[in-house]
Design an enzyme around this catalytic site. Sequence first.
Site, PDB file in Angstrom:
ATOM      1  N   GLU A 132      38.379  29.298  47.412  1.00 50.28           N
ATOM      2  CA  GLU A 132      37.986  28.272  46.460  1.00 50.28           C
ATOM      3  C   GLU A 132      37.506  28.991  45.209  1.00 50.28           C
ATOM      4  OE1 GLU A 132      35.712  29.448  48.553  1.00 50.28           O
ATOM      5  OE2 GLU A 132      34.157  29.846  47.053  1.00 50.28           O
ATOM      6  N   LYS A 177      33.816  41.522  41.591  1.00 50.67           N
ATOM      7  CA  LYS A 177      34.401  40.658  42.630  1.00 50.67           C
ATOM      8  C   LYS A 177      35.518  41.332  43.415  1.00 50.67           C
ATOM      9  CE  LYS A 177      33.088  36.078  41.079  1.00 50.67           C
ATOM     10  NZ  LYS A 177      32.317  36.328  39.834  1.00 50.67           N
ATOM     11  N   SER A 222      27.673  43.507  35.708  1.00 53.11           N
ATOM     12  CA  SER A 222      28.609  42.985  36.713  1.00 53.11           C
ATOM     13  C   SER A 222      30.031  42.765  36.207  1.00 53.11           C
ATOM     14  CB  SER A 222      28.056  41.674  37.288  1.00 53.11           C
ATOM     15  OG  SER A 222      27.790  40.745  36.260  1.00 53.11           O
TER      16      SER A 222
HETATM   17  C1  LIG Z   1      31.135  35.753  39.519  1.00 56.06           C
HETATM   18  C2  LIG Z   1      30.315  36.608  38.643  1.00 56.06           C
HETATM   19  C3  LIG Z   1      28.920  36.686  38.780  1.00 56.06           C
HETATM   20  C4  LIG Z   1      28.135  35.830  39.738  1.00 56.06           C
HETATM   21  O1  LIG Z   1      28.432  36.007  41.074  1.00 56.06           O
HETATM   22  P1  LIG Z   1      27.436  36.776  42.073  1.00 56.06           P
HETATM   23  O2  LIG Z   1      27.985  36.486  43.404  1.00 56.06           O
HETATM   24  O3  LIG Z   1      26.064  36.213  41.851  1.00 56.06           O
HETATM   25  O4  LIG Z   1      27.493  38.207  41.713  1.00 56.06           O
HETATM   26  C5  LIG Z   1      28.216  37.569  37.972  1.00 56.06           C
HETATM   27  N1  LIG Z   1      28.855  38.319  37.046  1.00 56.06           N
HETATM   28  C6  LIG Z   1      30.191  38.271  36.873  1.00 56.06           C
HETATM   29  C7  LIG Z   1      30.819  39.116  35.829  1.00 56.06           C
HETATM   30  C8  LIG Z   1      30.961  37.407  37.660  1.00 56.06           C
HETATM   31  O5  LIG Z   1      32.292  37.349  37.474  1.00 56.06           O
END
Ligand SMILES: *Cc1c(COP(=O)(O)O)cnc(C)c1O
Length: 388
Positions: A111, A89, A372
């Site tokens: 938000e 993010k 992610s």
């Molecule tokens: C917020 C988040 C997601 C989901 O958000 P996307 O916009 O679909 O990437 C996925 N993995 C992690 C670790 C997150 O913090």
Amino acid sequence: MNYSVNKEGYYGSFGGAYIPEMLYPNIEEIKNNYQKIISSQKFKNEYNALLANYAGRPTPLYFAKRLSEKYKTNIYLKREDLLHTGAHKINNTLGQILIAKHLGKKRIIAETGAGQHGVATATVCALMGLQCIVYMGEVDIERQAPNVARMKMLGAKVVSTTSGSKTLKDATNEAIRDWINNATDTYYIIGSVVGPHPYPDLVAKLQSVISKEIKLQLRTKPNYVIACVGGGSNAAGAFYHFMNDKNVKLIAVEAAGKGIKSGHSAATMVLGKPGIIHGSKTMLMQNSDGQITEPYSISAGLDYPGVGPIHAHLFDTDRAKFVSITDAEALKAAYQLAKLEGIIPALESAHALAYLGKLKAKKNETVVVNLSGRGDKDLSTYIKHLPI
Ligand SMILES: *Cc1c(COP(=O)(O)O)cnc(C)c1O
């Protein structure tokens, strides 16, 4: 097939900007300037320096040897979990705060549902010395106390929204109301490839650094790229530079929650229909009256009733395969990665990992999983379900 956004803000039949008239000036200002800003040398220099020195890019592309042995293929993990604040993010919020500065904005709003995007926004506001207001549903504030504490420590003001279901949808409505009332000095940082045009394109471009690095690091072409999808920003980033190469199969993993048919899931592509959410036309979980269905997933980041329009288009054109993974399967994959590789993944990322068990990749093939985020935030859930 074209996977880029067109001038009107559409990916195929999805996207656009379905917004109240009072928001036009705000959106127009960004729409008319974002391409110019992000392609300027000044922006690129600032952004790349922050990604490298503050966020920790490039992130490693790690060959997971024991996981590869287990699934009899070649698995690489893109380590977005190693970034500052623990997930992808920050790629987005760093980029958008620079755009806000280029536009001369002094006040930032956002938000947040689970609080992850709120923390990433509060972080970059502290870094730039800008005022930060984060709208969050009252129910989410109770559920996500550690992230609320982080945001406050970073100097953000967390505003509790008490209307509706007191969750993300209501926080978004409040943020939009704020933006209408404070158009000249305020920039709204959206957290995924969602919202009215140009946000989905802007966020996808900021996250595209993920696949740019994968391409450089891997040297050979991957057969598969797998990523989890909440709104779809980490997946859009991991897919971006592979979209026009049909030899690379793209796999998007949604949350099946307690099961597709349980009534407790966030599997938008399986259960959804075209509709309008957060100012854009996309696939959306809704009942027969068009009311948005409350989504559910064990992972807060996947708990979103829609998906970015770019993904609706990838689904519609069969360019990406959309699959879903249950809470139980994701938990199992998280414990497995911890034991086999010494990496505790975020519950969201564990959904992408869980698909490895169903993929049936060949021995000489190469699979990239976008990790992610890291699992620290999910520790209490992991402890509760510990399989010992
Ligand atoms: C917020 C988040 C997601 C989901 O958000 P996307 O916009 O679909 O990437 C996925 N993995 C992690 C670790 C997150 O913090």
